[in-house]
Design an enzyme around this catalytic site. Structure first.
Site, PDB file in Angstrom:
ATOM      1  N   SER A   1       9.313 -10.844 -37.767  1.00 36.89           N
ATOM      2  CA  SER A   1      10.117 -10.021 -36.845  1.00 36.89           C
ATOM      3  C   SER A   1      11.561 -10.041 -37.325  1.00 36.89           C
ATOM      4  O   SER A   1      11.989 -11.011 -37.976  1.00 36.89           O
ATOM      5  CB  SER A   1      10.043 -10.603 -35.430  1.00 36.89           C
ATOM      6  OG  SER A   1      11.046 -10.017 -34.615  1.00 36.89           O
TER       7      SER A   1
ATOM      8  N   TYR B   1      10.200 -17.803 -29.507  1.00 35.86           N
ATOM      9  CA  TYR B   1       9.676 -16.657 -30.260  1.00 35.86           C
ATOM     10  C   TYR B   1      10.465 -16.476 -31.562  1.00 35.86           C
ATOM     11  O   TYR B   1       9.877 -16.384 -32.648  1.00 35.86           O
ATOM     12  CB  TYR B   1       9.739 -15.380 -29.411  1.00 35.86           C
ATOM     13  CG  TYR B   1       9.212 -14.168 -30.159  1.00 35.86           C
ATOM     14  CD1 TYR B   1       7.879 -14.108 -30.555  1.00 35.86           C
ATOM     15  CD2 TYR B   1      10.054 -13.109 -30.489  1.00 35.86           C
ATOM     16  CE1 TYR B   1       7.398 -13.009 -31.263  1.00 35.86           C
ATOM     17  CE2 TYR B   1       9.575 -12.009 -31.184  1.00 35.86           C
ATOM     18  CZ  TYR B   1       8.242 -11.967 -31.565  1.00 35.86           C
ATOM     19  OH  TYR B   1       7.767 -10.892 -32.273  1.00 35.86           O
TER      20      TYR B   1
HETATM   21  P1  NAP Z   1       0.317  -6.092 -29.241  1.00 34.87           P
HETATM   22  O1  NAP Z   1       0.173  -4.632 -29.115  1.00 34.87           O
HETATM   23  O2  NAP Z   1       0.471  -6.933 -28.013  1.00 34.87           O
HETATM   24  O3  NAP Z   1      -0.883  -6.645 -30.140  1.00 34.87           O
HETATM   25  C1  NAP Z   1      -1.080  -8.030 -30.324  1.00 34.87           C
HETATM   26  C2  NAP Z   1      -2.436  -8.243 -30.954  1.00 34.87           C
HETATM   27  O4  NAP Z   1      -2.650  -9.661 -31.072  1.00 34.87           O
HETATM   28  C3  NAP Z   1      -3.563  -7.677 -30.114  1.00 34.87           C
HETATM   29  O5  NAP Z   1      -4.557  -7.138 -30.958  1.00 34.87           O
HETATM   30  C4  NAP Z   1      -4.114  -8.912 -29.380  1.00 34.87           C
HETATM   31  O6  NAP Z   1      -5.479  -8.671 -29.115  1.00 34.87           O
HETATM   32  C5  NAP Z   1      -3.898  -9.970 -30.457  1.00 34.87           C
HETATM   33  N1  NAP Z   1      -3.837 -11.313 -29.878  1.00 34.87           N
HETATM   34  C6  NAP Z   1      -2.974 -11.769 -28.937  1.00 34.87           C
HETATM   35  N2  NAP Z   1      -3.265 -13.045 -28.641  1.00 34.87           N
HETATM   36  C7  NAP Z   1      -4.335 -13.399 -29.405  1.00 34.87           C
HETATM   37  C8  NAP Z   1      -5.109 -14.571 -29.526  1.00 34.87           C
HETATM   38  N3  NAP Z   1      -4.842 -15.678 -28.800  1.00 34.87           N
HETATM   39  N4  NAP Z   1      -6.132 -14.592 -30.417  1.00 34.87           N
HETATM   40  C9  NAP Z   1      -6.421 -13.491 -31.151  1.00 34.87           C
HETATM   41  N5  NAP Z   1      -5.723 -12.342 -31.079  1.00 34.87           N
HETATM   42  C10 NAP Z   1      -4.692 -12.302 -30.205  1.00 34.87           C
HETATM   43  O7  NAP Z   1       1.615  -6.449 -30.099  1.00 34.87           O
HETATM   44  P2  NAP Z   1       2.152  -5.866 -31.513  1.00 34.87           P
HETATM   45  O8  NAP Z   1       3.501  -5.332 -31.253  1.00 34.87           O
HETATM   46  O9  NAP Z   1       1.143  -5.039 -32.188  1.00 34.87           O
HETATM   47  O10 NAP Z   1       2.338  -7.256 -32.254  1.00 34.87           O
HETATM   48  C11 NAP Z   1       1.787  -7.541 -33.521  1.00 34.87           C
HETATM   49  C12 NAP Z   1       2.727  -8.493 -34.246  1.00 34.87           C
HETATM   50  O11 NAP Z   1       3.988  -7.847 -34.434  1.00 34.87           O
HETATM   51  C13 NAP Z   1       3.027  -9.794 -33.481  1.00 34.87           C
HETATM   52  O12 NAP Z   1       2.985 -10.879 -34.377  1.00 34.87           O
HETATM   53  C14 NAP Z   1       4.446  -9.586 -32.975  1.00 34.87           C
HETATM   54  O13 NAP Z   1       5.136 -10.796 -32.828  1.00 34.87           O
HETATM   55  C15 NAP Z   1       5.031  -8.725 -34.089  1.00 34.87           C
HETATM   56  N6  NAP Z   1       6.204  -7.953 -33.728  1.00 34.87           N
HETATM   57  C16 NAP Z   1       6.143  -6.991 -32.768  1.00 34.87           C
HETATM   58  C17 NAP Z   1       7.293  -6.292 -32.447  1.00 34.87           C
HETATM   59  C18 NAP Z   1       7.308  -5.230 -31.388  1.00 34.87           C
HETATM   60  O14 NAP Z   1       8.418  -4.777 -31.007  1.00 34.87           O
HETATM   61  N7  NAP Z   1       6.180  -4.758 -30.912  1.00 34.87           N
HETATM   62  C19 NAP Z   1       8.501  -6.557 -33.098  1.00 34.87           C
HETATM   63  C20 NAP Z   1       8.530  -7.555 -34.060  1.00 34.87           C
HETATM   64  C21 NAP Z   1       7.373  -8.238 -34.382  1.00 34.87           C
HETATM   65  P3  NAP Z   1      -6.351  -9.324 -27.937  1.00 34.87           P
HETATM   66  O15 NAP Z   1      -5.546  -9.251 -26.687  1.00 34.87           O
HETATM   67  O16 NAP Z   1      -7.585  -8.454 -27.953  1.00 34.87           O
HETATM   68  O17 NAP Z   1      -6.646 -10.726 -28.376  1.00 34.87           O
END
Ligand code: NAP
Length: 265
Positions: A142, A155
């Site tokens: 991130s 985080y």
């Molecule tokens: P998201 O839409 O909430 O997706 C998160 C994914 O992780 C989902 O597929 C969820 O699926 C899975 N997950 C969560 N807890 C889990 C667990 N205990 N075991 C297995 N799978 C799990 O969020 P996203 O934005 O796509 O995030 C993806 C990555 O990007 C993360 O590492 C996040 O920190 C990073 N990121 C996001 C942003 C942002 O602004 N969105 C910015 C910087 C970095 P299930 O619920 O089906 O398990």
């Protein structure tokens, strides 16, 4: 069994958001997939859509990566399935709450998923990649790894770990042909924000990127062997200066003498 030349990409957190876009893009690039997340129904529906669209093999593994037994199963898969050529460590959770508003159990769970699971999966994958002389690890970090003051400190700290771990791995694996990339998304329009207690609609739309653009930018950097990918940063020069300065520090950080600024007793 015939093995596809591109091999298989194992993507964690593939049920929605950034991970689901990686799944779609990598399937269209000719990779077979192993999709990992907790929500089996969502994984199955993505798998059947991508199989129909691309004719790639898509396997679903429903696993909670914060659960030691489930995590061990995914580690076993990475150790034993020699077709796996890409690991996308994407699953992660975050929050914007301050230390005083945060529940320590939730913070510890965040560390387990964002750090421990990512580390264990990487350790499971790399020896096989090195033995087969091919493989890549994409770690979703991130921008808060560079700016931990922006959101919750656990985080930010967890993502600083992901970036630092990736930089170290990149150096360690330099002569092996194994590619390592850390992707540093800025605010991205996914359920991540709602789950963390701040719906994405509350953010300035001028700083929020679509998951599609984020992944397309990061994959272009991947093709160009860029180690730290920041698709939302327009002028990369400040980051490049920061990085050069950080690397120059490494030869100046240790000494057998106390720095002269300290008063002798
Ligand atoms: P998201 O839409 O909430 O997706 C998160 C994914 O992780 C989902 O597929 C969820 O699926 C899975 N997950 C969560 N807890 C889990 C667990 N205990 N075991 C297995 N799978 C799990 O969020 P996203 O934005 O796509 O995030 C993806 C990555 O990007 C993360 O590492 C996040 O920190 C990073 N990121 C996001 C942003 C942002 O602004 N969105 C910015 C910087 C970095 P299930 O619920 O089906 O398990």
């Amino acid at each position: 069994m015939t093995q596809h030349p591109k091999g298989t990409a194992l993507i964690t957190g593939a049920s929605t958001g950034i991970g689901a876009i990686y799944a779609e893009r990598l399937a269209h690039r000719g990779y077979d997939l192993v999709l990992v997340a907790r929500n089996r129904e969502r994984l199955n529906s993505l798998a059947s859509r991508l199989t129909t669209q691309t004719r790639q093999n898509v396997e679903v593994v429903a696993a909670d990566l914060a659960d030691a037994a489930d995590l061990a199963e995914v580690e076993r898969k990475l150790r034993e399935d020699a077709s796996i050529s890409v690991l996308v460590n994407n699953a992660g959770v975050g929050t914007h709450t301050s230390l005083l508003q945060s529940d320590i159990e939730r913070m510890a769970e965040m560390i387990t998923l964002n750090i421990t699971a990512l580390t264990r999966l990487t350790y499971a994958a790399i020896p096989g990649f090195v033995a087969r002389q091919r493989g890549a690890v994409i770690n979703i970090s991130s921008i808060v790894s560079l700016a931990p003051e922006l959101l919750n400190g656990v985080y930010g700290g967890s993502k600083a770990y992901v970036t630092a771990f990736s930089q170290s791995l990149h150096k360690e694996l330099a002569d092996t042909g194994i590619q390592v990339q850390a992707v540093l998304p800025g605010a991205t329009a996914t359920d991540f924000w709602e789950k963390g207690g701040l719906p994405v609609e509350h953010l300035d739309p001028g700083i929020v990127m679509s998951a599609q653009d984020l992944v397309d930018g990061a994959l272009q950097d991947f093709d160009d062997q860029v180690l730290i990918s920041i698709p939302s940063m327009h002028d990369l020069q400040p980051f490049e200066r920061y990085e050069a300065s950080r690397q120059a520090l490494s030869s100046q950080l240790s000494s057998n003498r106390l720095a002269p600024r300290y008063h002798a007793n």
